[in-house]
Structures are given as C-alpha cells and as structure tokens.
Design a protein around this motif. Structure first.
Motif, PDB file in Angstrom:
ATOM      1  N   ASP A 215     -22.544   0.263 -51.664  1.00  0.00           N
ATOM      2  CA  ASP A 215     -22.473  -1.060 -52.271  1.00  0.00           C
ATOM      3  C   ASP A 215     -22.510  -1.193 -53.721  1.00  0.00           C
ATOM      4  N   GLY A 216     -22.846  -0.398 -54.400  1.00  0.00           N
ATOM      5  CA  GLY A 216     -22.801  -0.288 -55.787  1.00  0.00           C
ATOM      6  C   GLY A 216     -21.533  -0.448 -56.441  1.00  0.00           C
ATOM      7  N   GLY A 217     -20.580   0.644 -55.739  1.00  0.00           N
ATOM      8  CA  GLY A 217     -19.083   0.222 -56.238  1.00  0.00           C
ATOM      9  C   GLY A 217     -18.427  -0.897 -55.854  1.00  0.00           C
ATOM     10  N   PHE A 218     -18.677  -1.027 -54.530  1.00  0.00           N
ATOM     11  CA  PHE A 218     -18.205  -2.320 -53.906  1.00  0.00           C
ATOM     12  C   PHE A 218     -18.252  -3.604 -55.050  1.00  0.00           C
ATOM     13  N   ARG A 219     -19.641  -3.679 -55.332  1.00  0.00           N
ATOM     14  CA  ARG A 219     -19.729  -4.800 -56.144  1.00  0.00           C
ATOM     15  C   ARG A 219     -18.916  -4.917 -57.464  1.00  0.00           C
ATOM     16  N   PHE A 220     -18.409  -3.592 -57.976  1.00  0.00           N
ATOM     17  CA  PHE A 220     -17.751  -3.774 -59.094  1.00  0.00           C
ATOM     18  C   PHE A 220     -16.413  -4.337 -58.992  1.00  0.00           C
ATOM     19  N   THR A 221     -15.728  -4.461 -57.970  1.00  0.00           N
ATOM     20  CA  THR A 221     -14.604  -5.071 -57.679  1.00  0.00           C
ATOM     21  C   THR A 221     -14.281  -5.691 -56.556  1.00  0.00           C
ATOM     22  N   VAL A 222     -15.509  -6.570 -56.234  1.00  0.00           N
ATOM     23  CA  VAL A 222     -15.560  -7.478 -54.999  1.00  0.00           C
ATOM     24  C   VAL A 222     -14.601  -8.582 -55.010  1.00  0.00           C
ATOM     25  N   GLN A 223     -14.072  -8.991 -56.250  1.00  0.00           N
ATOM     26  CA  GLN A 223     -13.470  -9.987 -56.390  1.00  0.00           C
ATOM     27  C   GLN A 223     -12.174  -9.880 -55.969  1.00  0.00           C
ATOM     28  N   TYR A 276     -14.913 -15.447 -49.505  1.00  0.00           N
ATOM     29  CA  TYR A 276     -13.670 -14.889 -49.825  1.00  0.00           C
ATOM     30  C   TYR A 276     -12.620 -15.432 -48.883  1.00  0.00           C
ATOM     31  N   GLY A 277     -12.832 -15.577 -47.573  1.00  0.00           N
ATOM     32  CA  GLY A 277     -11.783 -15.924 -46.663  1.00  0.00           C
ATOM     33  C   GLY A 277     -11.580 -14.591 -45.720  1.00  0.00           C
ATOM     34  N   CYS A 278     -12.279 -13.663 -45.997  1.00  0.00           N
ATOM     35  CA  CYS A 278     -12.301 -12.256 -45.150  1.00  0.00           C
ATOM     36  C   CYS A 278     -13.305 -12.223 -43.871  1.00  0.00           C
ATOM     37  N   ARG A 279     -13.074 -11.616 -42.929  1.00  0.00           N
ATOM     38  CA  ARG A 279     -13.883 -11.395 -41.874  1.00  0.00           C
ATOM     39  C   ARG A 279     -15.065 -10.339 -42.481  1.00  0.00           C
ATOM     40  N   GLY A 280     -16.327 -10.601 -42.045  1.00  0.00           N
ATOM     41  CA  GLY A 280     -17.433  -9.714 -42.324  1.00  0.00           C
ATOM     42  C   GLY A 280     -18.596  -9.546 -41.229  1.00  0.00           C
ATOM     43  N   CYS A 281     -19.001  -8.251 -41.153  1.00  0.00           N
ATOM     44  CA  CYS A 281     -19.865  -8.018 -40.073  1.00  0.00           C
ATOM     45  C   CYS A 281     -20.859  -6.759 -40.591  1.00  0.00           C
ATOM     46  N   ARG A 282     -21.724  -6.276 -39.746  1.00  0.00           N
ATOM     47  CA  ARG A 282     -22.582  -5.023 -40.068  1.00  0.00           C
ATOM     48  C   ARG A 282     -22.295  -3.903 -38.933  1.00  0.00           C
ATOM     49  N   ALA A 283     -22.350  -2.998 -39.115  1.00  0.00           N
ATOM     50  CA  ALA A 283     -22.521  -1.771 -37.988  1.00  0.00           C
ATOM     51  C   ALA A 283     -23.390  -0.788 -38.168  1.00  0.00           C
ATOM     52  N   THR A 284     -24.582  -0.868 -37.346  1.00  0.00           N
ATOM     53  CA  THR A 284     -25.798  -0.068 -37.339  1.00  0.00           C
ATOM     54  C   THR A 284     -25.502   1.366 -36.629  1.00  0.00           C
ATOM     55  N   THR A 285     -24.615   1.127 -36.002  1.00  0.00           N
ATOM     56  CA  THR A 285     -24.099   2.635 -35.161  1.00  0.00           C
ATOM     57  C   THR A 285     -23.040   3.186 -35.472  1.00  0.00           C
ATOM     58  N   PRO A 286     -22.733   4.325 -35.046  1.00  0.00           N
ATOM     59  CA  PRO A 286     -21.074   4.971 -35.096  1.00  0.00           C
ATOM     60  C   PRO A 286     -20.280   4.050 -34.163  1.00  0.00           C
ATOM     61  N   GLU A 287     -20.908   3.709 -32.931  1.00  0.00           N
ATOM     62  CA  GLU A 287     -20.053   3.121 -32.112  1.00  0.00           C
ATOM     63  C   GLU A 287     -19.707   1.807 -32.470  1.00  0.00           C
ATOM     64  N   GLU A 288     -20.750   1.130 -33.000  1.00  0.00           N
ATOM     65  CA  GLU A 288     -20.484  -0.409 -33.397  1.00  0.00           C
ATOM     66  C   GLU A 288     -19.405  -0.227 -34.724  1.00  0.00           C
ATOM     67  N   LEU A 289     -19.431   0.657 -35.600  1.00  0.00           N
ATOM     68  CA  LEU A 289     -18.351   0.834 -36.576  1.00  0.00           C
ATOM     69  C   LEU A 289     -17.120   1.134 -36.152  1.00  0.00           C
ATOM     70  N   ALA A 290     -16.940   1.911 -35.166  1.00  0.00           N
ATOM     71  CA  ALA A 290     -15.598   2.368 -34.480  1.00  0.00           C
ATOM     72  C   ALA A 290     -14.891   1.034 -33.859  1.00  0.00           C
ATOM     73  N   GLY A 291     -15.988   0.200 -33.137  1.00  0.00           N
ATOM     74  CA  GLY A 291     -15.391  -0.978 -32.436  1.00  0.00           C
ATOM     75  C   GLY A 291     -15.166  -2.095 -33.802  1.00  0.00           C
ATOM     76  N   ALA A 292     -15.789  -1.941 -34.591  1.00  0.00           N
ATOM     77  CA  ALA A 292     -15.751  -3.190 -35.897  1.00  0.00           C
ATOM     78  C   ALA A 292     -14.321  -2.711 -36.426  1.00  0.00           C
ATOM     79  N   LEU A 293     -14.047  -1.205 -36.682  1.00  0.00           N
ATOM     80  CA  LEU A 293     -12.628  -0.690 -37.400  1.00  0.00           C
ATOM     81  C   LEU A 293     -11.508  -1.151 -36.393  1.00  0.00           C
ATOM     82  N   ARG A 294     -11.727  -1.087 -35.159  1.00  0.00           N
ATOM     83  CA  ARG A 294     -10.683  -1.303 -34.077  1.00  0.00           C
ATOM     84  C   ARG A 294     -10.090  -2.900 -34.416  1.00  0.00           C
ATOM     85  N   GLU A 295     -11.132  -3.581 -34.288  1.00  0.00           N
ATOM     86  CA  GLU A 295     -10.800  -5.187 -34.431  1.00  0.00           C
ATOM     87  C   GLU A 295     -10.103  -5.529 -35.721  1.00  0.00           C
TER      88      GLU A 295
END
Length: 314
Positions: A215-223, A276-295
C-alpha cells in the motif's frame, strides 16, 4: 541449464536474474543470493561460475562476500572481471556463447553427481534458504501460490519495493522463461510496480502482465492508474495492504524504538481505483485473489485488487 545438468550443480540467481533460468527446475535454488544460508554455501565451494552479475552489494543485500575458491566470471563487459571480487578465470563475451563453450569443453570430463561434488542438493538448499523465514513469509506464500496458478508461463510480473515482493514473490513466486519478473533492485524505489507494468503491457500486448505492490509503494504512483485506463488493456494490480511502511515499522520495533510516521491512514483503495475509472475490489483469501485475478485478466482495463493483511482488515 545444460551446464548445470552436466555438473548436477545447483543454480542460484540474483534478484535481477530471476526468470533467466527456469525456477521450476529441480536444480534451481531461485533468486537466493541474498540468503545467508546460500551465501555460506557459496563461500565453501571449490569452483563458482558467475554469469553476467556484478556480484555487488545490491546482489547480496549486504557487503559482497567471498564466492568460491575459484571464481569463473563470464560477462560481456571486460571491466566487470576486476570489479568487486576479481575473476580467477575471465570469460569475456556473450553469456550464452561462454556457457556453450564451457559445456563443450567439459563434456566427457565430468563424473561428479549432485550431493557429491556439490555438497548439497538444490532441494536441501531451498529448505535451508526458507527455514529461517518460514514464519514471516507464511503471510504471503498462499496468495503467491494462487497468483502462480492463474498466470500463464510467459506472464510478466512487476514487483515493488515492498515486503510482499522482496520477502514474498522474489523467493516464493517461481518464474520460468519466457516469463519475466521485474524488480527495482538496489534502489528501494517505492512506486515502481505500477508504471513498470504499464510499460510492459504496452510493449507486450499479447502477454499477461501483473503488478505486485504494497500500500505504501502503490500510493507513490497511484496517479498512473489514469495512464493504465487510457491504455485500455487488462492489467491487474495486486496491493498487499499492511497499513503503512511495514519494513520501516518492523525495523523500528526491532531496535526498540516506538514506530513513528510509518502508519498510513489509507483511503478506500478499491474506491480510489474506481474513481480513476478502474475496477476495484478486495480479496481476503487466496481463493478470492485467484478469482479476482482471472476476472481482471479478462477485463479491458486495469483492476486494483487489495489484499488486506492480518491486523489491517477493514
């Protein structure tokens, strides 16, 4: 890997060398030159061939150490033969040609096998590499395994200067050629992952590209999400959220200091991505992350997937 297979010798890469040899190969120890156990093992070798590396502090993550009694250096730059640890045998030229020449010269003259001539198997070295940090790294390993399951072999992964990358993805996200892992080695460059991923996506529109950040690095260049939206290509951005500058916070605590100015009052990062016009979501388990990545890999635009780490979940 042909030379390593002939010698039955484990192969170690620097952070910048990650992905140049298949990390799924049984002789691969991975990007592990920074591991104390691996450095100790290298110091005890009779002969160490080093290919295309400066053997510099940024490779070891500490002042350069001794590497083998006989150091064979192969590099296209002749000046590298005398930088840091001088070469006992200098092979100046293209790395591929140098290795092919060594292979040709050694065929018929090698009889040692793994575990005899090398002293340790690659598997045992990986275990020695991982054992001291297993408890710490367990927070990222299941999520990185989910990332690996989803990605194509030739995917490009960009890593930030973030704990989830240099402690997590560097040793625990295997990359095989023609896949690539891009990392800001040696400079502590927070914010690298997102713009690097945008560049890789523009250069390789037919390949999967994923950015990994904290989260720290992401906010350096989030724009730069605005640039990613304009690109109009699938681009997952996975952000591991530990509520601030976790590495500095941990170093302060280890010294007995009270952590100061290292906690971030983060905004709602998925909502910021959507602004910014992106999609945004949270993943609280590895399975949720895998599903979010596929989408995300099927969506024509960037997707920010936030993985809240324990203790920092909304």
């Amino acid at each position: 890997m042909s030379l390593a297979e002939l010698l039955r010798a484990p192969v170690v890469t620097t952070a910048n060398g990650k992905g140049t040899v298949p990390e799924s190969h049984p002789l691969s120890v991975g990007a592990a030159l920074h591991s104390p156990a691996v450095r100790e093992w290298l110091e005890e070798r009779d002969v160490v061939p080093a290919v295309g590396t400066e053997l510099a502090e940024s490779d070891f993550w500490c002042p350069p150490t001794a590497v083998g009694a006989i150091l064979v250096r192969a590099d296209i730059d002749p000046a590298q033969m005398y930088c840091g640890r001088p070469a006992y045998i200098a092979l100046v030229g293209d790395a591929e040609q140098a290795l092919e020449g060594l292979l040709t010269a050694l065929v018929g003259h090698v009889t040692t096998g793994e575990g005899t001539g090398t002293g340790f198997s690659a598997r045992s070295l990986r275990e020695r590499r991982d054992a001291p940090t297993a408890r710490r790294d367990a927070r990222w390993v299941p999520y990185l395994a989910a990332v690996r399951r989803v990605l194509d072999q030739d995917a490009v992964v960009t890593g930030d200067s973030a704990m989830c990358c240099y402690y997590g993805a560097l040793p625990h996200l295997p990359v095989d050629p023609p896949g690539r892992y891009l990392h800001p080695t040696g400079f502590g460059t927070l914010g690298y992952a997102l713009p690097a991923a945008i560049g890789a996506r523009a250069a390789l529109p037919g390949r999967q590209v994923v950015a990994l950040s904290g989260d720290g690095g992401f906010r350096f260049t989030v724009q730069e999400l605005a640039t990613a939206v304009h690109l109009g290509q699938p681009l997952p951005v996975v952000v591991f959220d530990n509520g601030g500058y976790g590495e500095i916070r941990d170093e302060m605590a280890a010294r007995g200091d009270t952590p100061a100015a290292v906690g971030l009052p983060n905004p709602d990062l998925p909502a910021l991505a959507r602004a910014y016009g992106c999609r945004g979501c949270r993943a609280t388990t590895p399975e949720e992350l895998a599903g979010a990545l596929r989408e995300a890999l099927d969506h024509p635009g960037p997707t920010v997937v936030v993985v809240p780490e324990e203790g920092h979940r909304p």
